[in-house]
Design a protein around this motif. Structure first.
Motif, PDB file in Angstrom:
ATOM      1  N   UNK A 136       0.910  -1.315   0.118  1.00 62.02           N
ATOM      2  CA  UNK A 136       0.102   0.007  -0.005  1.00 62.02           C
ATOM      3  C   UNK A 136       0.749   1.137   0.043  1.00 62.02           C
ATOM      4  N   UNK A 137       1.064   1.904  -1.218  1.00 67.10           N
ATOM      5  CA  UNK A 137       1.857   3.158  -1.274  1.00 67.10           C
ATOM      6  C   UNK A 137       1.340   4.349  -0.774  1.00 67.10           C
ATOM      7  N   UNK A 138       2.130   5.166  -0.252  1.00 67.92           N
ATOM      8  CA  UNK A 138       1.534   6.473   0.305  1.00 67.92           C
ATOM      9  C   UNK A 138       0.690   7.305  -0.438  1.00 67.92           C
ATOM     10  N   UNK A 139       0.587   7.117  -1.993  1.00 67.07           N
ATOM     11  CA  UNK A 139      -0.576   7.881  -2.551  1.00 67.07           C
ATOM     12  C   UNK A 139      -1.721   7.134  -2.585  1.00 67.07           C
ATOM     13  N   UNK A 140      -1.805   5.743  -1.734  1.00 67.19           N
ATOM     14  CA  UNK A 140      -3.028   4.949  -2.180  1.00 67.19           C
ATOM     15  C   UNK A 140      -2.927   3.811  -2.898  1.00 67.19           C
ATOM     16  N   UNK A 141      -1.821   3.889  -3.836  1.00 67.40           N
ATOM     17  CA  UNK A 141      -1.677   2.837  -4.656  1.00 67.40           C
ATOM     18  C   UNK A 141      -1.472   1.399  -4.149  1.00 67.40           C
ATOM     19  N   UNK A 142      -2.288   0.359  -4.609  1.00 64.44           N
ATOM     20  CA  UNK A 142      -2.041  -1.055  -3.975  1.00 64.44           C
ATOM     21  C   UNK A 142      -1.606  -1.782  -5.213  1.00 64.44           C
ATOM     22  N   UNK A 143      -0.778  -2.453  -4.688  1.00 66.57           N
ATOM     23  CA  UNK A 143       0.288  -3.500  -5.476  1.00 66.57           C
ATOM     24  C   UNK A 143      -0.107  -4.842  -4.916  1.00 66.57           C
ATOM     25  N   UNK A 144      -0.601  -5.970  -5.690  1.00 70.58           N
ATOM     26  CA  UNK A 144      -0.371  -7.242  -5.062  1.00 70.58           C
ATOM     27  C   UNK A 144       0.151  -8.341  -6.219  1.00 70.58           C
ATOM     28  N   UNK A 145       1.286  -8.925  -5.590  1.00 74.49           N
ATOM     29  CA  UNK A 145       2.336  -9.517  -6.403  1.00 74.49           C
ATOM     30  C   UNK A 145       2.051 -10.893  -5.970  1.00 74.49           C
ATOM     31  N   UNK A 146       1.995 -11.755  -7.296  1.00 75.21           N
ATOM     32  CA  UNK A 146       1.978 -13.252  -7.167  1.00 75.21           C
ATOM     33  C   UNK A 146       3.336 -13.986  -7.872  1.00 75.21           C
ATOM     34  N   UNK A 147       3.410 -15.185  -7.588  1.00 72.10           N
ATOM     35  CA  UNK A 147       4.339 -15.998  -8.107  1.00 72.10           C
ATOM     36  C   UNK A 147       3.760 -17.287  -8.664  1.00 72.10           C
ATOM     37  N   UNK A 148       3.899 -17.621 -10.068  1.00 73.53           N
ATOM     38  CA  UNK A 148       3.145 -18.799 -10.612  1.00 73.53           C
ATOM     39  C   UNK A 148       4.289 -19.209 -11.476  1.00 73.53           C
ATOM     40  N   UNK A 149       4.895 -20.650 -10.984  1.00 74.05           N
ATOM     41  CA  UNK A 149       5.855 -21.427 -11.749  1.00 74.05           C
ATOM     42  C   UNK A 149       7.019 -20.539 -12.233  1.00 74.05           C
ATOM     43  N   UNK A 150       7.472 -19.781 -10.960  1.00 75.22           N
ATOM     44  CA  UNK A 150       8.571 -19.098 -11.155  1.00 75.22           C
ATOM     45  C   UNK A 150       8.561 -17.633 -12.061  1.00 75.22           C
ATOM     46  N   UNK A 151       7.521 -17.370 -12.096  1.00 69.78           N
ATOM     47  CA  UNK A 151       7.025 -16.160 -12.888  1.00 69.78           C
ATOM     48  C   UNK A 151       6.020 -15.046 -12.143  1.00 69.78           C
ATOM     49  N   UNK A 152       6.253 -13.837 -12.287  1.00 70.64           N
ATOM     50  CA  UNK A 152       5.686 -12.774 -11.475  1.00 70.64           C
ATOM     51  C   UNK A 152       4.445 -12.334 -12.280  1.00 70.64           C
ATOM     52  N   UNK A 153       3.450 -12.042 -11.302  1.00 72.00           N
ATOM     53  CA  UNK A 153       2.201 -11.522 -12.000  1.00 72.00           C
ATOM     54  C   UNK A 153       1.951 -10.434 -10.739  1.00 72.00           C
ATOM     55  N   UNK A 154       1.753  -9.127 -11.273  1.00 76.77           N
ATOM     56  CA  UNK A 154       1.650  -7.627 -10.483  1.00 76.77           C
ATOM     57  C   UNK A 154       0.195  -7.360 -10.890  1.00 76.77           C
ATOM     58  N   UNK A 155      -0.737  -7.141  -9.785  1.00 83.12           N
ATOM     59  CA  UNK A 155      -1.918  -6.377 -10.011  1.00 83.12           C
ATOM     60  C   UNK A 155      -1.862  -5.191  -9.348  1.00 83.12           C
ATOM     61  N   UNK A 156      -2.233  -4.161  -9.924  1.00 87.63           N
ATOM     62  CA  UNK A 156      -2.208  -2.713  -9.175  1.00 87.63           C
ATOM     63  C   UNK A 156      -3.415  -1.896  -9.475  1.00 87.63           C
ATOM     64  N   UNK A 157      -3.649  -1.199  -8.515  1.00 86.79           N
ATOM     65  CA  UNK A 157      -4.564  -0.114  -8.555  1.00 86.79           C
ATOM     66  C   UNK A 157      -3.704   1.133  -8.470  1.00 86.79           C
ATOM     67  N   UNK A 158      -3.302   1.671  -9.295  1.00 81.19           N
ATOM     68  CA  UNK A 158      -2.478   2.823  -9.463  1.00 81.19           C
ATOM     69  C   UNK A 158      -3.104   4.394  -9.640  1.00 81.19           C
TER      70      UNK A 158
END
Length: 78
Positions: A36-58
């Motif tokens: 949860x960034x200071x500007x309200x941005x939310x970032x959720x990171x996942x790992x699937x079979x060694x690869x990154x998935x990143x969901x952002x409400x920027x």
């Protein structure tokens, strides 16, 4: 890198729904701590079979998006 525009405004409810959809559709998935960034941005990171998935409400760029090292479309085709 694959990028998916989910919504053209930062929306935390849509962000949460997108995270839940990914968690239900992709297995096995390792979920990391929500950032949860200071500007309200939310970032959720996942790992699937060694690869990154990143969901952002920027809140800076005013959008909800996904960046992934793998193509996610096959998990959501019906």
């Amino acid at each position: 890198m694959f990028e998916y525009m989910i919504c053209n405004v930062a929306d935390d409810e849509i962000f949460e729904k997108q995270c839940l959809a990914i968690e239900k559709a992709i297995y096995p998935l390792k979920k990391e701590k929500l950032l949860d960034d200071v500007d309200g941005t939310l970032i959720q990171r996942y790992s699937h079979q060694g690869k990154e998935i990143k969901v952002c409400s920027d809140h800076f760029s005013d959008e909800v998006y996904i960046k992934s090292e793998e193509n996610l479309e096959p998990y959501f085709e019906k």
